[in-house]
Design a protein around this motif. Structure first.
Motif, short mmCIF file in Angstrom:
data_model
loop_
_atom_site.label_atom_id
_atom_site.label_comp_id
_atom_site.label_asym_id
_atom_site.label_seq_id
_atom_site.Cartn_x
_atom_site.Cartn_y
_atom_site.Cartn_z
N ALA A 87 3.29 57.29 30.21
CA ALA A 87 2.72 58.63 30.07
C ALA A 87 3.80 59.71 30.10
N ALA A 88 4.82 59.51 30.93
CA ALA A 88 5.89 60.50 31.03
C ALA A 88 6.68 60.59 29.73
N LEU A 89 6.98 59.43 29.13
CA LEU A 89 7.74 59.44 27.88
C LEU A 89 6.93 60.14 26.79
N LYS A 90 5.64 59.89 26.77
CA LYS A 90 4.79 60.54 25.77
C LYS A 90 4.72 62.05 26.02
N LYS A 91 4.74 62.46 27.27
CA LYS A 91 4.63 63.88 27.59
C LYS A 91 5.92 64.63 27.27
N TYR A 92 7.07 64.04 27.61
CA TYR A 92 8.33 64.76 27.49
C TYR A 92 9.12 64.40 26.24
N GLY A 93 8.80 63.28 25.63
CA GLY A 93 9.39 62.96 24.35
C GLY A 93 10.79 62.40 24.35
N SER A 94 11.41 62.25 25.53
CA SER A 94 12.76 61.68 25.55
C SER A 94 12.98 60.92 26.84
N PHE A 95 13.79 59.89 26.74
CA PHE A 95 14.14 59.07 27.90
C PHE A 95 14.80 59.93 28.98
N ALA A 96 15.74 60.79 28.57
CA ALA A 96 16.49 61.59 29.54
C ALA A 96 15.57 62.51 30.34
N LYS A 97 14.65 63.19 29.65
CA LYS A 97 13.76 64.13 30.34
C LYS A 97 12.80 63.40 31.28
N ALA A 98 12.27 62.26 30.85
CA ALA A 98 11.34 61.51 31.70
C ALA A 98 12.06 60.91 32.90
N ALA A 99 13.31 60.45 32.69
CA ALA A 99 14.05 59.79 33.77
C ALA A 99 14.50 60.74 34.87
N VAL A 100 14.48 62.04 34.63
CA VAL A 100 14.82 63.01 35.67
C VAL A 100 13.91 62.83 36.89
N PHE A 101 12.68 62.39 36.65
CA PHE A 101 11.69 62.25 37.72
C PHE A 101 11.73 60.87 38.39
N ARG A 102 12.76 60.08 38.07
CA ARG A 102 12.82 58.69 38.53
C ARG A 102 12.57 58.58 40.03
N ASN A 103 11.72 57.63 40.38
CA ASN A 103 11.41 57.29 41.76
C ASN A 103 11.27 55.77 41.78
N ASP A 104 11.94 55.10 42.71
CA ASP A 104 11.95 53.64 42.72
C ASP A 104 10.75 53.03 43.43
N VAL A 105 9.74 53.83 43.73
CA VAL A 105 8.54 53.30 44.36
C VAL A 105 7.95 52.17 43.51
N CYS A 106 7.39 51.19 44.16
CA CYS A 106 6.74 50.04 43.50
C CYS A 106 7.71 49.30 42.58
N GLY A 107 8.89 49.01 43.12
CA GLY A 107 9.83 48.18 42.39
C GLY A 107 10.35 48.79 41.10
N SER A 108 10.55 50.09 41.09
CA SER A 108 11.11 50.80 39.92
C SER A 108 10.22 50.67 38.68
N GLY A 109 8.92 50.51 38.88
CA GLY A 109 8.02 50.35 37.75
C GLY A 109 8.01 51.55 36.82
N TYR A 110 8.22 52.75 37.36
CA TYR A 110 8.25 53.95 36.52
C TYR A 110 9.38 53.86 35.50
N LEU A 111 10.56 53.48 35.96
CA LEU A 111 11.70 53.31 35.06
C LEU A 111 11.40 52.29 33.98
#
Length: 341
Positions: A87-111
């Motif tokens: 959902a973040a990649l779709k919202k922000y359109g780029s890996f760099a912008k979405a990855a700013v919010f990186r949080n390793d909760v739940c085994g880095s599933g967001y990344l």
């Protein structure tokens, strides 16, 4: 998954370290919005809507809070975190912008979800496989590439392995293979094409399929994650005896290394699915049919504990809760002396 800390790629590191300011502090779920018991579907729907309304940082903080309040959410929080990455990649359109919010909760599933969606949208995913994690090329990011390789190949293991083989170093191929087989045995629920490709009949008919058929470099990850499917198909929630059954099943692996990896994987799943009751979890490891399996199973528990809390706290927070041989094995797996120092 790999516990190596992931460093932001240069393109991401160049962006401001703090996420964009949202409308307010991360809200906790309101009493009216919080069900008595979250399911994967209701949690995914709630958090994706929250992400779209605010930002991924808010949703990830909320996910971490929910797993603390309802520990059973740990059973499925990793794929939910994947969904937040999509959902973040779709919202922000780029890996760099979405990855700013990186949080390793739940085994880095967001990344992993960001990587999956980036590869899915890439006009040349084959080339993107080996460049997306540059320049650090850390194992946790490459693990996400393995998920993404399966995502774009719709669970075609051979195609995904060919993508992993594009990496130049052994640790990179192994890290990628971890994502491949985690994705095989636990595909994203919002990818119907991938779910349709899951070889359910072969998995049911052949013990530990497809691990024995894999090239040597891919076998360890396959055996480690194979218990996910076994436990799901043996209804581990209502039949907790299936964990000890899985330890027996691991002995069907044709090699000692395969049996060891499968046993460690079962210990990892034990911890993931029962993280609120480590004493009971250790007792399941101690019920393993072979003496060598017991410390291997506890070692798997330790590995998931550290992944879940994205630190190395097992020695100070998990091991003191255990006793006897389980405590010794826990301290040994955590590094350092096996004594209770």
């Amino acid at each position: 998954m790999a516990t190596t800390t992931w460093s932001l790629p240069a393109a991401v590191a160049a962006t401001p370290s703090a996420p964009p300011v949202s409308a307010g502090p991360a809200p906790k779920p309101s009493a009216s919005a919080t069900p008595a018991l979250w399911t994967q579907s209701t949690l995914r729907t709630y958090l994706v809507a929250e992400l779209n309304r605010t930002d991924p940082g808010v949703a990830l903080d909320d996910l971490e809070h929910i797993t603390e309040v309802q520990p059973q959410v740990s059973r499925f929080c990793h794929p939910v975190a994947h969904d937040l990455g999509h959902a973040a990649l779709k919202k922000y359109g780029s890996f760099a912008k979405a990855a700013v919010f990186r949080n390793d909760v739940c085994g880095s599933g967001y990344l992993h979800g960001i990587v999956e969606e980036t590869l899915a949208q890439s006009p040349d995913p084959v080339a993107a496989v080996t460049t997306l994690c540059e320049p650090q090329m850390a194992a946790a990011c490459i693990h996400g590439i393995g998920h993404g390789a399966m995502f774009v190949s719709h669970l075609d293991v051979s195609k995904a392995e060919r993508l992993c083989n594009r990496f130049g170093q052994t640790y990179q191929v192994v890290a990628c293979s971890e994502g491949v087989f985690m994705q095989l045995f636990e595909p994203d629920e919002d990818d119907p094409d991938a779910l349709a490709q899951l070889p359910a009949q072969r998995l049911a008919a052949e013990p530990l399929y497809p691990c024995p058929e894999q090239p040597a470099i891919f076998q360890s990850a396959c055996y480690f994650y194979a218990p996910i499917y076994y436990l799901q198909t043996h209804d581990y929630v209502d039949h907790p005896g299936s964990f000890v059954q899985a330890l027996h099943w691991c002995l069907d692996a044709p090699t000692a290394d395969g049996q060891q990896s499968c046993t460690r994987g079962t210990g990892s799943r034990l911890m993931k699915y029962n993280i609120d009751r480590p004493v009971w979890t250790a007792a399941q490891c101690e019920a393993a049919p072979q003496a060598w399996q017991r410390p291997a199973c506890v070692g798997g528990m330790v590995s998931y504990w550290n992944v879940n809390f994205h630190d190395k706290s097992a020695r100070t927070k998990l091991c003191p809760q255990l006793s006897g041989e389980a405590a010794v094995a826990c301290r040994s797996a955590s590094g350092g002396s096996v004594s209770a120092d």
